[in-house]
Design a protein around this motif. Structure first.
Motif, PDB file in Angstrom:
ATOM      1  N   GLN A  55      -3.376  -0.314   1.667  1.00  0.00           N
ATOM      2  CA  GLN A  55      -2.908   0.163   0.273  1.00  0.00           C
ATOM      3  C   GLN A  55      -2.470   1.512  -0.536  1.00  0.00           C
ATOM      4  O   GLN A  55      -1.931   1.751  -1.158  1.00  0.00           O
ATOM      5  CB  GLN A  55      -5.013   0.746   0.189  1.00  0.00           C
ATOM      6  CG  GLN A  55      -5.151   0.572  -1.751  1.00  0.00           C
ATOM      7  CD  GLN A  55      -5.495  -0.377  -2.530  1.00  0.00           C
ATOM      8  OE1 GLN A  55      -5.251  -1.368  -2.053  1.00  0.00           O
ATOM      9  NE2 GLN A  55      -4.827  -0.003  -3.521  1.00  0.00           N
ATOM     10  N   ALA A  56      -2.108   2.212   0.445  1.00  0.00           N
ATOM     11  CA  ALA A  56      -1.675   3.585   0.477  1.00  0.00           C
ATOM     12  C   ALA A  56      -0.259   3.273   0.179  1.00  0.00           C
ATOM     13  O   ALA A  56       0.684   3.684  -1.044  1.00  0.00           O
ATOM     14  CB  ALA A  56      -1.549   4.449   1.623  1.00  0.00           C
ATOM     15  N   THR A  57      -0.040   2.057   0.771  1.00  0.00           N
ATOM     16  CA  THR A  57       1.827   1.571   0.692  1.00  0.00           C
ATOM     17  C   THR A  57       1.776   0.767  -1.303  1.00  0.00           C
ATOM     18  O   THR A  57       2.438   1.033  -1.472  1.00  0.00           O
ATOM     19  CB  THR A  57       1.627   0.544   1.674  1.00  0.00           C
ATOM     20  OG1 THR A  57       2.422   0.856   3.071  1.00  0.00           O
ATOM     21  CG2 THR A  57       3.546   0.113   1.565  1.00  0.00           C
ATOM     22  N   LYS A  58       0.639   0.082  -1.276  1.00  0.00           N
ATOM     23  CA  LYS A  58       0.646  -1.242  -2.581  1.00  0.00           C
ATOM     24  C   LYS A  58       0.609   0.624  -3.587  1.00  0.00           C
ATOM     25  O   LYS A  58       0.986   0.349  -4.182  1.00  0.00           O
ATOM     26  CB  LYS A  58      -0.475  -1.698  -2.696  1.00  0.00           C
ATOM     27  CG  LYS A  58      -0.223  -3.009  -4.077  1.00  0.00           C
ATOM     28  CD  LYS A  58      -1.730  -3.318  -3.371  1.00  0.00           C
ATOM     29  CE  LYS A  58      -1.646  -4.562  -4.984  1.00  0.00           C
ATOM     30  NZ  LYS A  58      -2.799  -5.499  -4.720  1.00  0.00           N
ATOM     31  N   MET A  59      -0.120   1.687  -3.347  1.00  0.00           N
ATOM     32  CA  MET A  59      -0.348   2.253  -4.899  1.00  0.00           C
ATOM     33  C   MET A  59       1.070   3.494  -4.647  1.00  0.00           C
ATOM     34  O   MET A  59       1.750   3.416  -5.833  1.00  0.00           O
ATOM     35  CB  MET A  59      -1.251   3.413  -4.248  1.00  0.00           C
ATOM     36  CG  MET A  59      -2.371   2.410  -5.037  1.00  0.00           C
ATOM     37  SD  MET A  59      -3.370   2.427  -6.049  1.00  0.00           S
ATOM     38  CE  MET A  59      -4.098   3.671  -6.826  1.00  0.00           C
ATOM     39  N   SER A  60       1.824   3.217  -3.692  1.00  0.00           N
ATOM     40  CA  SER A  60       2.997   3.987  -3.603  1.00  0.00           C
ATOM     41  C   SER A  60       4.065   3.054  -4.461  1.00  0.00           C
ATOM     42  O   SER A  60       5.232   3.868  -5.354  1.00  0.00           O
ATOM     43  CB  SER A  60       3.447   4.619  -2.326  1.00  0.00           C
ATOM     44  OG  SER A  60       3.735   3.718  -1.727  1.00  0.00           O
ATOM     45  N   GLU A  61       4.460   2.011  -3.760  1.00  0.00           N
ATOM     46  CA  GLU A  61       4.911   1.551  -4.684  1.00  0.00           C
ATOM     47  C   GLU A  61       4.986   0.346  -6.424  1.00  0.00           C
ATOM     48  O   GLU A  61       5.605   1.019  -7.625  1.00  0.00           O
ATOM     49  CB  GLU A  61       4.882  -0.466  -4.559  1.00  0.00           C
ATOM     50  CG  GLU A  61       5.306  -0.244  -2.586  1.00  0.00           C
ATOM     51  CD  GLU A  61       5.066  -1.660  -1.781  1.00  0.00           C
ATOM     52  OE1 GLU A  61       4.381  -2.595  -2.430  1.00  0.00           O
ATOM     53  OE2 GLU A  61       5.480  -1.848  -0.679  1.00  0.00           O
ATOM     54  N   LEU A  62       2.745   1.069  -6.995  1.00  0.00           N
ATOM     55  CA  LEU A  62       3.109   0.867  -8.428  1.00  0.00           C
ATOM     56  C   LEU A  62       3.353   2.544  -9.025  1.00  0.00           C
ATOM     57  O   LEU A  62       4.345   2.383 -10.032  1.00  0.00           O
ATOM     58  CB  LEU A  62       1.374   0.240  -8.292  1.00  0.00           C
ATOM     59  CG  LEU A  62       1.053  -0.540  -8.234  1.00  0.00           C
ATOM     60  CD1 LEU A  62      -0.813  -0.137  -8.360  1.00  0.00           C
ATOM     61  CD2 LEU A  62       1.294  -1.366  -8.909  1.00  0.00           C
TER      62      LEU A  62
END
Length: 109
Positions: free
Chosen positions: A81-88
């Protein structure tokens, strides 16, 4: 009069760039908020399911196994989730910068 027309055109372009940026940032924040809400909901549901499993555990070994599995899955989910949020956030920043990138290209050309 020529100077006023060019200044007016530049002001209009700057305003259009700003509005495009605000619009893309708004969409980005909405997407981030939706993603955070979904993650929070899933985390809560997973936590509740673990508490129910722990309450029905017949032995200490089984309870430790349930807790260990939960901790491992929670950590993996958090990292994903942290990876996905940073990509967003990165995508939102790129989209917000695009109108200014075009304006800078015009000025330098």
């Amino acid at each position: 009069m020529m100077n006023f027309d060019s200044t007016s055109k530049m002001s209009k372009e700057a305003m259009d760039s700003m509005l495009t940026t605000v619009s893309s940032m708004t969409k980005g924040f909405q997407q981030i908020a939706a993603e955070a809400t979904e993650y929070s909901k899933k985390s809560y549901e997973d936590g509740t399911a673990v508490v129910e499993k722990l309450a029905s555990a017949k032995s200490l070994d089984k309870a430790i196994e349930i807790q260990t599995d939960y901790a491992k899955n929670a950590y993996e989910t958090f990292v994903a989730q942290a990876t996905k949020m940073s990509e967003l956030y990165a995508d939102m920043a790129k989209e917000a910068y695009k109108p200014f990138e075009k304006a800078a290209a015009k000025v330098s050309a």
